[in-house]
Enzyme design. Structure first.
Site, PDB file in Angstrom:
ATOM      1  N   SER A  69       0.830  -1.198   0.000  1.00  0.00           N
ATOM      2  CA  SER A  69       0.000   0.000   0.000  1.00  0.00           C
ATOM      3  C   SER A  69       0.866   1.250   0.000  1.00  0.00           C
ATOM      4  CB  SER A  69      -0.878   0.026   1.252  1.00  0.00           C
ATOM      5  OG  SER A  69      -1.665  -1.131   1.330  1.00  0.00           O
TER       6      SER A  69
HETATM    7  N1  SAH Z   1      -0.472  -4.853   4.347  1.00  0.00           N
HETATM    8  C1  SAH Z   1       0.240  -5.156   3.132  1.00  0.00           C
HETATM    9  C2  SAH Z   1      -0.623  -4.916   1.909  1.00  0.00           C
HETATM   10  C3  SAH Z   1      -0.700  -6.182   1.141  1.00  0.00           C
HETATM   11  S1  SAH Z   1      -1.833  -6.243  -0.197  1.00  0.00           S
HETATM   12  C4  SAH Z   1       1.557  -4.385   3.057  1.00  0.00           C
HETATM   13  O1  SAH Z   1       1.848  -3.556   3.921  1.00  0.00           O
HETATM   14  O2  SAH Z   1       2.337  -4.682   2.152  1.00  0.00           O
HETATM   15  C5  SAH Z   1      -3.039  -7.357   0.459  1.00  0.00           C
HETATM   16  C6  SAH Z   1      -2.582  -8.759   0.781  1.00  0.00           C
HETATM   17  O3  SAH Z   1      -3.754  -9.483   1.221  1.00  0.00           O
HETATM   18  C7  SAH Z   1      -2.013  -9.569  -0.388  1.00  0.00           C
HETATM   19  O4  SAH Z   1      -0.718  -9.985  -0.054  1.00  0.00           O
HETATM   20  C8  SAH Z   1      -2.973 -10.762  -0.519  1.00  0.00           C
HETATM   21  O5  SAH Z   1      -2.311 -11.968  -0.871  1.00  0.00           O
HETATM   22  C9  SAH Z   1      -3.574 -10.838   0.871  1.00  0.00           C
HETATM   23  N2  SAH Z   1      -4.872 -11.523   0.978  1.00  0.00           N
HETATM   24  C10 SAH Z   1      -5.933 -11.485   0.143  1.00  0.00           C
HETATM   25  N3  SAH Z   1      -6.940 -12.255   0.595  1.00  0.00           N
HETATM   26  C11 SAH Z   1      -6.501 -12.810   1.771  1.00  0.00           C
HETATM   27  C12 SAH Z   1      -7.066 -13.706   2.729  1.00  0.00           C
HETATM   28  N4  SAH Z   1      -8.288 -14.192   2.592  1.00  0.00           N
HETATM   29  N5  SAH Z   1      -6.322 -14.037   3.804  1.00  0.00           N
HETATM   30  C13 SAH Z   1      -5.067 -13.553   3.977  1.00  0.00           C
HETATM   31  N6  SAH Z   1      -4.482 -12.706   3.107  1.00  0.00           N
HETATM   32  C14 SAH Z   1      -5.181 -12.342   2.017  1.00  0.00           C
END
Ligand code: SAH
Length: 205
Positions: A51
């Site tokens: 993000s």
């Molecule tokens: N907080 C992160 C943002 C990652 S983007 C950062 O600081 O980099 C969102 C993430 O959510 C992705 O890596 C994706 O694989 C994960 N995601 C999507 N659905 C999910 C689920 N049901 N359980 C766990 N992770 C999930």
């Protein structure tokens, strides 16, 4: 970057200090490091994105609300990604942090990143379906969802403590908005904050 966030309306000094303390360039691939401090989201592999710093700051500030840090003792993050948001929660000094990621390669990489910046002490990283939360550890004083579902995942609502708060993006099929859900003695209070842009929350592994 911190100065820019101040101009963009991030007021909580603890949040600004935490962001200032985490070297974001160590969470992105080498080829992207020169852009690590720009206010933009960046690809982190497997179609996912880290993000933009403003979003991390807003989510973190909303999670704290007007409460002292001590009100958010046990916090759950859904969507570890590269671990940057997790590191910011650590740098805030929250005592108990859990973070769930469904994609194992990202989960493993996030662990490496957090070890590299020496911020893995209080964080427990779990590989699994974040939609289900962590019932064995609940209730949580704070839940931060960093991927967008269509509806609030029921298990997460059930795992929120009274006085606790969830911050999550919801996707209605046309647009995404960031919501704050507070659990009070009387029930849930929902507040829509602003437009958002996150990758989808996958329901089911
Ligand atoms: N907080 C992160 C943002 C990652 S983007 C950062 O600081 O980099 C969102 C993430 O959510 C992705 O890596 C994706 O694989 C994960 N995601 C999507 N659905 C999910 C689920 N049901 N359980 C766990 N992770 C999930």
């Amino acid at each position: 970057m911190v100065e820019r966030l101040t101009h963009m309306g991030i007021r909580r000094t603890e949040v600004l200090a935490a962001i200032g303390a985490v070297p974001r360039h160590l969470f992105v691939e080498e080829a992207l490091r020169s852009r690590a401090y720009d206010d933009m989201s960046l690809p982190l592999g497997l179609g996912q994105t880290i993000s933009q710093p403003y979003t991390v700051a807003v989510m973190t500030q909303l999670l704290l609300g007007e409460e002292p840090l001590s009100q958010r003792r046990r916090v759950l993050e859904i969507g570890t990604g590269c671990g940057y948001q997790t590191a910011v929660l650590q740098a805030l000094g929250l005592p108990e942090i859990y973070s769930i990621e469904r994609l194992r390669p990202l989960h493993e990489r996030a662990k490496q990143h957090l070890r590299a910046v020496k911020l893995l002490q209080q964080a427990r990283l779990v590989c699994g379906d974040g939609y289900l939360g962590l019932p064995e550890v609940a209730p949580f004083d704070g839940i931060l969802v960093t991927a967008a579902p269509a509806q609030i995942p029921l298990p997460l609502l059930q795992q929120l403590a009274v006085g606790g708060r969830m911050v999550l993006p919801l996707d209605d099929g046309h647009a995404q908005f960031l919501w704050v859900i507070d659990k009070t003695e009387q029930g849930f209070r929902e507040t829509c904050i602003q437009e958002a842009l996150f990758v989808p929350l996958v329901n089911g592994i």
